[in-house]
Design an enzyme around this catalytic site. Structure first.
Site, mmCIF file in Angstrom:
data_model
loop_
_atom_site.group_PDB
_atom_site.id
_atom_site.type_symbol
_atom_site.label_atom_id
_atom_site.label_comp_id
_atom_site.label_asym_id
_atom_site.label_seq_id
_atom_site.Cartn_x
_atom_site.Cartn_y
_atom_site.Cartn_z
ATOM 1 N N ASP A 24 61.270 11.560 45.946
ATOM 2 C CA ASP A 24 60.506 10.419 45.451
ATOM 3 C C ASP A 24 61.019 9.157 46.161
ATOM 4 O OD1 ASP A 24 58.835 9.906 42.503
ATOM 5 O OD2 ASP A 24 59.642 8.178 43.591
ATOM 6 N N ASN A 57 53.561 13.914 34.331
ATOM 7 C CA ASN A 57 52.771 12.840 33.734
ATOM 8 C C ASN A 57 51.292 13.169 33.939
ATOM 9 O OD1 ASN A 57 55.035 11.294 33.006
ATOM 10 N ND2 ASN A 57 55.158 10.384 35.046
ATOM 11 N N GLY A 72 51.468 7.442 32.331
ATOM 12 C CA GLY A 72 52.278 7.045 33.481
ATOM 13 C C GLY A 72 51.898 7.695 34.789
ATOM 14 N N GLN A 73 50.812 8.488 34.822
ATOM 15 C CA GLN A 73 50.416 9.097 36.099
ATOM 16 C C GLN A 73 49.789 8.042 37.001
ATOM 17 O OE1 GLN A 73 47.701 12.465 35.870
ATOM 18 N NE2 GLN A 73 48.064 13.027 38.011
ATOM 19 N N HIS A 133 51.856 16.619 40.463
ATOM 20 C CA HIS A 133 53.224 16.598 40.998
ATOM 21 C C HIS A 133 54.198 16.770 39.844
ATOM 22 C CE1 HIS A 133 51.797 12.519 40.218
ATOM 23 N NE2 HIS A 133 53.038 12.209 39.869
ATOM 24 N N LEU A 134 55.143 17.650 40.074
ATOM 25 C CA LEU A 134 56.180 17.942 39.086
ATOM 26 C C LEU A 134 57.429 17.155 39.490
ATOM 27 C CD1 LEU A 134 57.162 19.623 36.680
ATOM 28 C CD2 LEU A 134 57.557 21.527 38.255
ATOM 29 N N HIS A 135 57.833 16.217 38.618
ATOM 30 C CA HIS A 135 59.064 15.473 38.880
ATOM 31 C C HIS A 135 60.253 16.355 38.540
ATOM 32 C CE1 HIS A 135 57.336 11.247 38.948
ATOM 33 N NE2 HIS A 135 56.371 11.856 38.280
HETATM 34 P P1 AMP Z 1 53.540 9.467 38.610
HETATM 35 O O1 AMP Z 1 53.795 8.066 38.125
HETATM 36 O O2 AMP Z 1 53.975 10.532 37.646
HETATM 37 O O3 AMP Z 1 52.109 9.643 39.077
HETATM 38 O O4 AMP Z 1 54.497 9.677 39.858
HETATM 39 C C1 AMP Z 1 54.182 9.245 41.146
HETATM 40 C C2 AMP Z 1 55.462 9.183 41.901
HETATM 41 O O5 AMP Z 1 55.183 9.152 43.267
HETATM 42 C C3 AMP Z 1 56.309 7.942 41.576
HETATM 43 O O6 AMP Z 1 57.572 8.357 41.057
HETATM 44 C C4 AMP Z 1 56.436 7.253 42.931
HETATM 45 O O7 AMP Z 1 57.694 6.657 43.136
HETATM 46 C C5 AMP Z 1 56.183 8.397 43.897
HETATM 47 N N1 AMP Z 1 55.677 8.027 45.202
HETATM 48 C C6 AMP Z 1 54.707 7.132 45.483
HETATM 49 N N2 AMP Z 1 54.482 7.083 46.813
HETATM 50 C C7 AMP Z 1 55.333 7.978 47.382
HETATM 51 C C8 AMP Z 1 55.583 8.391 48.722
HETATM 52 N N3 AMP Z 1 54.911 7.886 49.763
HETATM 53 N N4 AMP Z 1 56.556 9.322 48.935
HETATM 54 C C9 AMP Z 1 57.253 9.836 47.897
HETATM 55 N N5 AMP Z 1 57.050 9.497 46.614
HETATM 56 C C10 AMP Z 1 56.107 8.578 46.350
#
Ligand code: AMP
Length: 112
Positions: free
Chosen positions: A29, A85, A91-92, A98-100
């Protein structure tokens, strides 16, 4: 479709890729919330986890297997958090499943 994570999967947007499988790609991330903060995404575009599970159950399972492998490779085989999310209200911000994977610090409960 203009999807950031589809572009990362395709290699058109740079990312620090840690692990790939037939159906998934794992990359760091850009705004880490823990010492280990990795995103695991399916190669195929699905907007959220439920759509992935309905459309490709094997990829859904592979997402979790990849996350476990990443956590172990990062030195956290037993203690990590997986977050999916779903929806802007939760928070998405990127609408490609995507799985954090979060690990490497104390993780409070309930999350914020
Ligand atoms: P969400 O808020 O669950 O949709 O998570 C999206 C995630 O993507 C956030 O934690 C961002 O920091 C991450 N993110 C956004 N752009 C990028 C990128 N170019 N490379 C890696 N992670 C990213």
């Amino acid at each position: 479709m203009d999807c950031l994570f589809c572009k990362i999967v395709a290699g058109d947007v740079p990312a620090e890729v840690l692990h790939t499988t037939e159906r998934t790609v794992a990359f760091r991330d850009v705004d880490p919330q823990a010492p280990t903060h990795v995103l695991v995404v399916p190669r195929e575009h699905f907007a959220n986890a439920a759509e992935l599970a309905a459309g490709d159950p094997e990829a859904s399972a592979e997402l979790v297997r990849t996350a476990a492998a990443v956590a172990a490779a990062e030195g956290h085989p037993d203690d990590y958090r997986l977050v999916l999310n779903t929806g802007a209200g939760a928070g998405q911000t990127v609408f490609h499943t995507h799985l954090h994977v979060l690990a490497g610090r104390e993780l409070a409960w309930p999350p914020g």
